[in-house]
Design a protein around this motif. Structure first.
Motif, PDB file in Angstrom:
ATOM      1  N   HIS A  13      -8.923   8.845  -0.108  1.00  0.00           N
ATOM      2  CA  HIS A  13      -9.026   8.530  -1.535  1.00  0.00           C
ATOM      3  C   HIS A  13      -7.679   8.057  -2.082  1.00  0.00           C
ATOM      4  O   HIS A  13      -7.642   7.223  -2.971  1.00  0.00           O
ATOM      5  CB  HIS A  13      -9.438   9.765  -2.350  1.00  0.00           C
ATOM      6  CG  HIS A  13     -10.867  10.153  -2.240  1.00  0.00           C
ATOM      7  ND1 HIS A  13     -11.871   9.533  -2.944  1.00  0.00           N
ATOM      8  CD2 HIS A  13     -11.470  11.115  -1.501  1.00  0.00           C
ATOM      9  CE1 HIS A  13     -13.041  10.099  -2.659  1.00  0.00           C
ATOM     10  NE2 HIS A  13     -12.823  11.070  -1.779  1.00  0.00           N
TER      11      HIS A  13
ATOM     12  N   HIS B 101     -12.464  10.598   5.078  1.00  0.00           N
ATOM     13  CA  HIS B 101     -12.192   9.370   4.321  1.00  0.00           C
ATOM     14  C   HIS B 101     -10.977   9.540   3.412  1.00  0.00           C
ATOM     15  O   HIS B 101     -10.667  10.638   2.971  1.00  0.00           O
ATOM     16  CB  HIS B 101     -13.412   8.955   3.488  1.00  0.00           C
ATOM     17  CG  HIS B 101     -13.925  10.033   2.580  1.00  0.00           C
ATOM     18  ND1 HIS B 101     -14.924  10.910   2.937  1.00  0.00           N
ATOM     19  CD2 HIS B 101     -13.570  10.391   1.317  1.00  0.00           C
ATOM     20  CE1 HIS B 101     -15.163  11.747   1.943  1.00  0.00           C
ATOM     21  NE2 HIS B 101     -14.356  11.463   0.947  1.00  0.00           N
TER      22      HIS B 101
ATOM     23  N   TYR C 121     -12.413   5.451   0.247  1.00  0.00           N
ATOM     24  CA  TYR C 121     -13.280   5.726  -0.897  1.00  0.00           C
ATOM     25  C   TYR C 121     -12.493   5.446  -2.181  1.00  0.00           C
ATOM     26  O   TYR C 121     -11.266   5.384  -2.168  1.00  0.00           O
ATOM     27  CB  TYR C 121     -13.743   7.183  -0.898  1.00  0.00           C
ATOM     28  CG  TYR C 121     -14.925   7.485   0.005  1.00  0.00           C
ATOM     29  CD1 TYR C 121     -15.054   6.882   1.253  1.00  0.00           C
ATOM     30  CD2 TYR C 121     -15.900   8.384  -0.383  1.00  0.00           C
ATOM     31  CE1 TYR C 121     -16.124   7.172   2.082  1.00  0.00           C
ATOM     32  CE2 TYR C 121     -16.988   8.683   0.442  1.00  0.00           C
ATOM     33  CZ  TYR C 121     -17.095   8.083   1.664  1.00  0.00           C
ATOM     34  OH  TYR C 121     -18.154   8.373   2.490  1.00  0.00           O
TER      35      TYR C 121
ATOM     36  N   GLU D 201     -16.282  11.233  -6.443  1.00  0.00           N
ATOM     37  CA  GLU D 201     -16.581  12.293  -5.477  1.00  0.00           C
ATOM     38  C   GLU D 201     -17.885  12.937  -5.898  1.00  0.00           C
ATOM     39  O   GLU D 201     -17.989  13.402  -7.040  1.00  0.00           O
ATOM     40  CB  GLU D 201     -15.461  13.335  -5.453  1.00  0.00           C
ATOM     41  CG  GLU D 201     -15.650  14.426  -4.420  1.00  0.00           C
ATOM     42  CD  GLU D 201     -15.402  13.921  -2.999  1.00  0.00           C
ATOM     43  OE1 GLU D 201     -14.651  12.956  -2.823  1.00  0.00           O
ATOM     44  OE2 GLU D 201     -15.968  14.517  -2.066  1.00  0.00           O
TER      45      GLU D 201
ATOM     46  N   HIS E 271     -10.010  13.699   3.139  1.00  0.00           N
ATOM     47  CA  HIS E 271     -10.780  14.896   3.497  1.00  0.00           C
ATOM     48  C   HIS E 271     -12.132  14.447   4.025  1.00  0.00           C
ATOM     49  O   HIS E 271     -12.512  13.302   3.827  1.00  0.00           O
ATOM     50  CB  HIS E 271     -10.925  15.830   2.287  1.00  0.00           C
ATOM     51  CG  HIS E 271     -11.738  15.259   1.160  1.00  0.00           C
ATOM     52  ND1 HIS E 271     -12.089  15.962   0.038  1.00  0.00           N
ATOM     53  CD2 HIS E 271     -12.300  14.015   0.983  1.00  0.00           C
ATOM     54  CE1 HIS E 271     -12.804  15.206  -0.767  1.00  0.00           C
ATOM     55  NE2 HIS E 271     -12.943  14.018  -0.233  1.00  0.00           N
TER      56      HIS E 271
HETATM   57 ZN   LIG Z   1     -14.098  12.399  -0.844  1.00  0.00          ZN
END
Ligand SMILES: [Zn+2]
Ligand SMILES: [Zn+2]
Length: 260
Positions: free
Chosen positions: A174, A172, A141, A145, A164
Motif C-alpha cells: 500500500h 500486497h 494496492y 482496505e 501486508h
Molecule cells: Zn491491504
C-alpha cells in the motif's frame, strides 16, 4: 510553434491526431501505428526490470500489442509474513504493531498491459484490489482496505515495506517502504494501464510539483528518454500513519486486466 498552431486551428482534434501520428515515426513497426496508441513503447523497460531473484516467480511474455506479466505474488525481500524461523523473516518495524497471524500464499497473477499505454478519455477510479504490480511481482494496492479507506487497524499490520497480506493471504503493497522505495526516484512497477510508477522524487532529486489529479505527469525518467506519463508515490503523509500511499485516485490510462 506546434503548440501555437494547436490553439489557432479550429479543427484542433484533427490536428492533434496528425501530430501524434507524425511524432511516432521513430517507431520501427510503422504499420502498427495508429493515432489511438501512445507514443512510448514500454516493452524493453518491462522486460529489463521485472524479476524476482528470490522466488524466480516472475515472467514476462510480449504479444503483438500487449505484455503479460505473471507472478506468484511473493516478495523477494524480508518480511515478518514469511513466518518466524524462515530465512527471510524479520521483525515488524517499531514496537507498536498488530499481532497478525496471517501468512502469505502463492497466486497465479497475470497482469496484461499495453505495449504503448495511452491516456484514457475517461479516468477510471482505482478500486480495492490490485491496481498494479511491483517489479518483483507483488501487487500494488491503493488506499482502500476492505470496505473503506485504510485505517489504523490496517496500517498497524504493515511490515517495513508498507505491505501486508489480506484475508486470502495475498501479500500486497500500500505504502512506501524498505526494499521498494524510500524518498527516492526508484521505478516501483507499472499500474494496470501500463504507465510506470516511481518513488516520491524525479530523477533530478526534486519532488515533482506539477502532478495531476491522478498523481502523475509527463516527463523523461531514468528508464525512459522519451517523455512518458508516469505516476509518483504520494508526497502527502496519509492520515496519521506517517506513511506515503503509493497510488490513490484514478488511472490516467485504460485499465488492463489483472487475473488471479
Ligand atoms: Zn491491504
Ligand atoms: Zn516525474
Amino acid at each position: 510553434m506546434k503548440r501555437i498552431l494547436y490553439y489557432l486551428i479550429p479543427t484542433a482534434s484533427l490536428f492533434l491526431i496528425l501530430f501524434m501520428a507524425c511524432s511516432s515515426t521513430n517507431v520501427d513497426s510503422a504499420d502498427e501505428d495508429t493515432a489511438s496508441e501512445g507514443s512510448v513503447d514500454i516493452t524493453a523497460v518491462v522486460q529489463a526490470n521485472y524479476r524476482n531473484d528470490y522466488t524466480e516467480g516472475v515472467s514476462v511474455q510480449v504479444n503483438d500489442n500487449s505484455i503479460q506479466v505473471s507472478s506468484t505474488g511473493l516478495p523477494d525481500h524480508k518480511t515478518p509474513y514469511w513466518g518466524v524461523g524462515h530465512e527471510m523473516y524479520e521483525d515488524f518495524p517499531g514496537t507498536n504493531h498488530a499481532n497478525m497471524n496471517t501468512s502469505m500464499t502463492t497466486f497465479n497473477y497475470v497482469m496484461t498491459i499495453p505495449t504503448k499505454p495511452q491516456e484514457a478519455s475517461y479516468k477510471e477510479e482505482t478500486e480495492l484490489g490490485p491496481v498494479g504490480m511491483a517489479l518483483n511481482g507483488v501487487p500494488i494496492y491503493n488506499d482502500y482496505e476492505g470496505g473503506g479507506m485504510l485505517e489504523e487497524n490496517a496500517w498497524g499490520t504493515f511490515d517495513a515495506s508498507g505491505a501486508h497480506p489480506g484475508p486470502r493471504e495475498d501479500y500486497h503493497y500500500h505504502c512506501e517502504g524498505t526494499y521498494l522505495t524510500v524518498d527516492d526516484a526508484n521505478l516501483i512497477g507499472f499500474l494496470r494501464d501500463g504507465f510506470p510508477i516511481y518513488g516520491r522524487k524525479d530523477m533530478d532529486g526534486t519532488y515533482p510539483d506539477n502532478l495531476d489529479d491522478n498523481g502523475g505527469h509527463i516527463g523523461v525518467t531514468a528508464d525512459f528518454s522519451d517523455a512518458i506519463y508516469h505516476y509518483h508515490t504520494s508526497n502527502d503523509v496519509y492520515s496519521t500513519s506517517g506513511l506515503y500511499v503509493i497510488k490513490s485516485g484514478a488511472y490516467y490510462g485504460t485499465k488492463g486486466t489483472f487475473s488471479q
